[in-house]
Design a protein around this motif. Structure first.
Motif, mmCIF file in Angstrom:
data_model
loop_
_atom_site.group_PDB
_atom_site.id
_atom_site.type_symbol
_atom_site.label_atom_id
_atom_site.label_comp_id
_atom_site.label_asym_id
_atom_site.label_seq_id
_atom_site.Cartn_x
_atom_site.Cartn_y
_atom_site.Cartn_z
ATOM 1 N N VAL A 98 10.253 15.058 3.138
ATOM 2 C CA VAL A 98 8.770 15.633 2.853
ATOM 3 C C VAL A 98 8.394 15.939 1.586
ATOM 4 C CG1 VAL A 98 7.572 17.808 3.372
ATOM 5 C CG2 VAL A 98 9.111 16.793 5.250
ATOM 6 N N ALA A 99 9.634 16.281 0.607
ATOM 7 C CA ALA A 99 9.193 16.510 -0.653
ATOM 8 C C ALA A 99 8.749 15.155 -1.323
ATOM 9 C CB ALA A 99 10.498 17.284 -1.273
ATOM 10 N N TYR A 100 9.451 14.336 -1.262
ATOM 11 C CA TYR A 100 9.095 12.962 -1.687
ATOM 12 C C TYR A 100 7.937 12.320 -1.516
ATOM 13 C CZ TYR A 100 9.807 8.072 -3.497
ATOM 14 O OH TYR A 100 9.746 6.873 -4.080
ATOM 15 N N VAL A 101 7.399 12.537 -0.099
ATOM 16 C CA VAL A 101 6.100 11.921 0.260
ATOM 17 C C VAL A 101 4.939 12.685 0.001
ATOM 18 C CG1 VAL A 101 5.106 11.243 2.493
ATOM 19 C CG2 VAL A 101 7.355 10.573 2.164
ATOM 20 N N CYS A 102 5.180 14.023 -0.016
ATOM 21 C CA CYS A 102 4.204 15.040 -0.113
ATOM 22 C C CYS A 102 3.976 15.629 -1.496
ATOM 23 C CB CYS A 102 4.175 16.139 1.042
ATOM 24 S SG CYS A 102 4.042 15.581 2.926
ATOM 25 N N LYS A 103 5.110 15.207 -2.180
ATOM 26 C CA LYS A 103 5.300 15.883 -3.583
ATOM 27 C C LYS A 103 5.033 17.431 -3.647
ATOM 28 C CE LYS A 103 5.313 11.613 -4.860
ATOM 29 N NZ LYS A 103 6.659 11.123 -5.352
ATOM 30 N N ARG A 104 5.741 17.957 -2.665
ATOM 31 C CA ARG A 104 5.387 19.550 -2.471
ATOM 32 C C ARG A 104 6.871 20.016 -2.449
ATOM 33 N NH1 ARG A 104 0.858 21.834 1.257
ATOM 34 N NH2 ARG A 104 1.726 23.672 0.291
ATOM 35 N N ILE A 105 7.290 21.122 -2.454
ATOM 36 C CA ILE A 105 8.653 21.771 -2.508
ATOM 37 C C ILE A 105 8.742 22.002 -0.952
ATOM 38 C CG2 ILE A 105 10.149 23.721 -2.723
ATOM 39 C CD1 ILE A 105 8.830 24.066 -5.338
ATOM 40 N N VAL A 122 18.058 10.588 -6.991
ATOM 41 C CA VAL A 122 18.210 11.627 -6.149
ATOM 42 C C VAL A 122 19.312 12.628 -6.737
ATOM 43 C CG1 VAL A 122 18.962 12.493 -3.896
ATOM 44 C CG2 VAL A 122 17.897 10.327 -4.146
ATOM 45 N N ILE A 123 18.967 13.704 -7.051
ATOM 46 C CA ILE A 123 19.927 14.857 -7.953
ATOM 47 C C ILE A 123 20.160 15.948 -6.537
ATOM 48 C CG2 ILE A 123 20.313 16.537 -9.486
ATOM 49 C CD1 ILE A 123 18.378 14.837 -11.482
ATOM 50 N N VAL A 124 21.501 16.236 -6.572
ATOM 51 C CA VAL A 124 21.807 17.094 -5.535
ATOM 52 C C VAL A 124 22.643 18.263 -6.179
ATOM 53 C CG1 VAL A 124 22.840 17.699 -3.266
ATOM 54 C CG2 VAL A 124 21.660 15.282 -3.685
ATOM 55 N N GLU A 125 22.234 19.354 -5.974
ATOM 56 C CA GLU A 125 22.972 20.552 -6.560
ATOM 57 C C GLU A 125 23.539 21.439 -5.347
ATOM 58 O OE1 GLU A 125 22.332 24.679 -9.236
ATOM 59 O OE2 GLU A 125 21.871 22.388 -10.351
ATOM 60 N N PRO A 148 10.165 17.503 -5.439
ATOM 61 C CA PRO A 148 9.687 16.250 -6.243
ATOM 62 C C PRO A 148 10.290 16.634 -7.756
ATOM 63 C CG PRO A 148 7.769 17.379 -5.898
ATOM 64 C CD PRO A 148 8.688 18.045 -4.880
ATOM 65 N N PHE A 149 10.830 15.485 -8.257
ATOM 66 C CA PHE A 149 11.446 15.683 -9.535
ATOM 67 C C PHE A 149 11.429 14.026 -10.207
ATOM 68 C CE2 PHE A 149 15.014 14.997 -12.351
ATOM 69 C CZ PHE A 149 14.862 16.097 -13.030
ATOM 70 N N ASP A 150 10.506 13.793 -11.255
ATOM 71 C CA ASP A 150 10.131 12.795 -11.812
ATOM 72 C C ASP A 150 9.566 11.850 -10.772
ATOM 73 O OD1 ASP A 150 10.467 13.832 -14.367
ATOM 74 O OD2 ASP A 150 12.653 12.956 -14.430
ATOM 75 N N ASP A 151 10.168 10.513 -10.617
ATOM 76 C CA ASP A 151 9.933 9.675 -9.562
ATOM 77 C C ASP A 151 10.858 9.651 -8.571
ATOM 78 O OD1 ASP A 151 11.638 8.507 -11.223
ATOM 79 O OD2 ASP A 151 10.761 6.605 -11.422
ATOM 80 N N GLY A 152 11.562 10.962 -8.425
ATOM 81 C CA GLY A 152 12.822 10.983 -7.406
ATOM 82 C C GLY A 152 12.739 12.351 -6.771
ATOM 83 N N VAL A 153 13.826 12.991 -6.264
ATOM 84 C CA VAL A 153 13.658 14.086 -5.678
ATOM 85 C C VAL A 153 15.200 14.866 -6.086
ATOM 86 C CG1 VAL A 153 14.839 13.122 -3.580
ATOM 87 C CG2 VAL A 153 13.399 15.320 -3.209
ATOM 88 N N PHE A 154 14.904 16.227 -6.015
ATOM 89 C CA PHE A 154 16.172 17.138 -6.246
ATOM 90 C C PHE A 154 16.219 18.014 -4.951
ATOM 91 C CE2 PHE A 154 18.036 20.755 -8.046
ATOM 92 C CZ PHE A 154 18.658 20.373 -9.163
ATOM 93 N N ILE A 155 17.411 18.173 -4.805
ATOM 94 C CA ILE A 155 17.722 18.925 -3.520
ATOM 95 C C ILE A 155 18.965 20.056 -3.772
ATOM 96 C CG2 ILE A 155 18.873 18.557 -1.155
ATOM 97 C CD1 ILE A 155 18.489 15.516 -1.401
#
Length: 546
Positions: free
Chosen positions: A68-75, A42-45, A10-17
């Motif tokens: 999963v990361a976005y809904v559960c707020k976990r890595i 959505v940030i992708v590296e 989770p990253f701010d109100d989005g997700v980092f992949i």
């Protein structure tokens, strides 16, 4: 990251992949669509990918980890097991082909007719583009224009087929090259000679109507292997191929690169994924050349959608040519500013290419070109940014123009397979027209790896299915083993003519395309069996039948 693996958080109100894919912007777009988020959330590296081979073009696990990361707020980390990969991950298309090729009494090709049907599996993946590329290249790198090609991709209950090194051309060129061997027999000439008589040369017209540009070097690759073909014993096979550099066929095809000067260094940002071909090294070398700066003053950064402009997917052997040109253009802007900041006169001449409309290449005067800078000179540019962009402009399929430009560049190759008396491969020789060598070690590694992959395709690989279910495990797929790999002699051929990226043409895909027909040609001489299916049977590498 391992193959078919992604980590999301989770990253701010989005997700980092963190993803091992071939196109971070594709992953961002598809993940944002699934989550219902704006793309900038959505940030992708990209992480280093040991090998893509087309298989990292599809989004497979990235979106699941992101969900999963976005809904559960976990890595979250998601990866496929080997058996899951064998079951669901896209494979090379199975082709069934009916091909007729014609020539005159002197062996000059006159016409061909092809009907090709592919097993696309249960889902689309890239089946459409793969079929298109297979058909547009099916007539081979030769000078004749009367062709009739019909291709169909069929949905089946088998696992999906998608992008794989060669992108459909591996299959159609196999058929084309085998027919050339048969035609040579009928005419009474040998396989090298029929290819040399028909090899496309600069200024001639390819079967798709495009005029071959000045960098076209198929004849040179044939010359490079002539001695080894004629003086390596009786069991020798030969085959040629061409493969596009760039997406082409009228689709938007941009290379982009952003340079940032900070702390007296030039930092390179581009979304071009490094999948083992060393694109980061290539961009550093091109920026060094264009800016006149030492390599140690330049730093390449991992592709990240938050910092790097969209340079498209790493596929179609395109990044060296398209994003390389974008990097060169950005570096030229930086160099001009260095001259201005130092109060030095900057002189250049420009010339437009006579075969790529709208392309202009800057060429410095000898006095200007001799000027070199170093890290201490960059202090005057700290904080500045330079963005380079290059559009590989091409024509759409069926464009109503006299000679449509299907692709901005083509690579050409000739492979030779030499067998021992016992039927094992003594040596593979691979001559490739690459336009301009940027990094020789990386280039030769690409050629060697692609050739060995082609040997496996020709001799050992099998993907048996039972009612759509794969029956093989990783150890029984028949991947070519290291102790069976023959010596590979890579022969890069440099020929100027493409006025972008210093003339460099990508070789990622073409390295495996002519291998299988060259191997098949050698075994035809060895055992007299003209085989049209793969893997070949009756060789020392064939599996013993139970």
């Amino acid at each position: 990251l391992e193959p078919e693996c992604a980590v999301a958080m989770p990253f701010d109100d989005g997700v980092f992949i963190y993803s091992s894919d071939q196109g971070i912007y594709d992953t961002r777009r598809e993940t944002a669509l699934m989550l219902g988020l704006p793309e900038d959330k959505v940030i992708v590296e990209n992480c280093f990918v040991g090998g893509g081979f087309g298989g990292r073009e599809d989004v497979t696990v990235q979106h699941l980890a992101a969900l999963v990361a976005y809904v559960c707020k976990r890595i979250c980390k998601v990866k496929l097991t080997r058996q899951e990969s064998i079951l669901i991950h896209p494979k090379r298309h199975q082709f069934s082909m009916d091909l007729t090729t014609a020539c005159d009494e002197k062996g000059k090709l006159t016409a061909m007719k092809l009907v090709a049907v592919t097993d696309n599996g249960a889902y689309a993946s890239l089946g459409g583009p793969v079929l298109q590329r297979a058909c547009t290249h099916a007539a081979g790198p030769y000078n004749y224009q009367t062709i009739d090609i019909d291709g169909t991709a069929v949905y089946t209950n088998n696992p999906p087929a998608g992008a794989f090194r060669g992108f459909g051309v591996t299959q159609t060129i196999f058929a084309t090259e085998l027919n050339l061997n048969k035609l040579a027999e009928l005419v009474g000439i040998d396989p090298w000679e029929i290819r040399y008589r028909n090899a496309i040369r600069p200024g001639q017209v390819l079967p798709n109507g495009q005029i071959a540009d000045p960098s076209t070097g198929l004849a040179e690759t044939l010359d490079a292997v002539k001695d080894v073909y004629y003086h390596s014993g009786p069991y020798v096979g030969i085959a040629c191929a061409l493969k596009n550099s760039g997406v082409g066929v009228g689709l938007p095809d941009y290379g982009r690169c952003r340079l940032v000067v900070k702390e007296n260094m030039v930092h390179i940002y581009s979304s071009a994924s490094c999948i083992g071909q060393g694109v980061g090294t290539v961009l550093v070398q091109m920026v060094s050349q264009a800016a006149g700066l030492p390599i140690e003053d330049i730093k390449w950064h991992m592709p990240n959608t938050a910092t790097a402009p969209d340079a498209g997917t790493t596929s179609g052997s395109r990044q060296t040519t398209l994003t390389g040109e974008a990097a060169r253009r950005a570096a030229v802007q930086l160099r001009r500013d260095l001259f201005a900041a130092k109060g030095l006169p900057y002189e250049e001449t420009s010339h437009a290419s006579d075969y790529l409309e709208g392309v202009t290449v800057e060429k410095e005067s000898p006095a200007t070109a001799a000027v070199r800078f170093n890290r201490s000179d960059l202090d005057v540019l700290n904080g500045r940014e330079y963005v380079g962009e290059y559009l590989g402009k091409t024509d759409k399929m069926g464009a109503d123009v006299p000679h449509p430009v299907s692709h901005v560049a083509y690579g050409y190759a000739t492979h030779v397979c030499i067998l021992n008396e016992d039927g094992t491969i003594r040596k593979m020789v691979a001559a490739h027209d690459v336009g301009r060598v940027v990094n020789r070690k990386s280039l030769e590694g690409q050629i060697e790896g692609g050739t060995i992959m082609g040997c496996g395709y020709a001799l050992t690989e099998q993907y048996p299915l039972n009612h759509g279910k794969p029956m093989a495990k990783f150890g029984t797929l028949g991947l070519f083993r290291a102790d069976k790999a023959p010596d590979v002699e890579a022969i890069p051929i440099e020929k100027e003519g493409v006025d972008v990226a210093y003339g460099a043409i990508g070789v990622g895909e073409i390295t495996s395309i002519p291998t299988a027909p060259a191997v098949a040609g050698a075994y035809y001489r060895w055992n007299g069996q003209f085989q049209t299916t793969l893997p070949l049977e009756g060789t020392p590498y064939s599996r013993k039948k139970k």
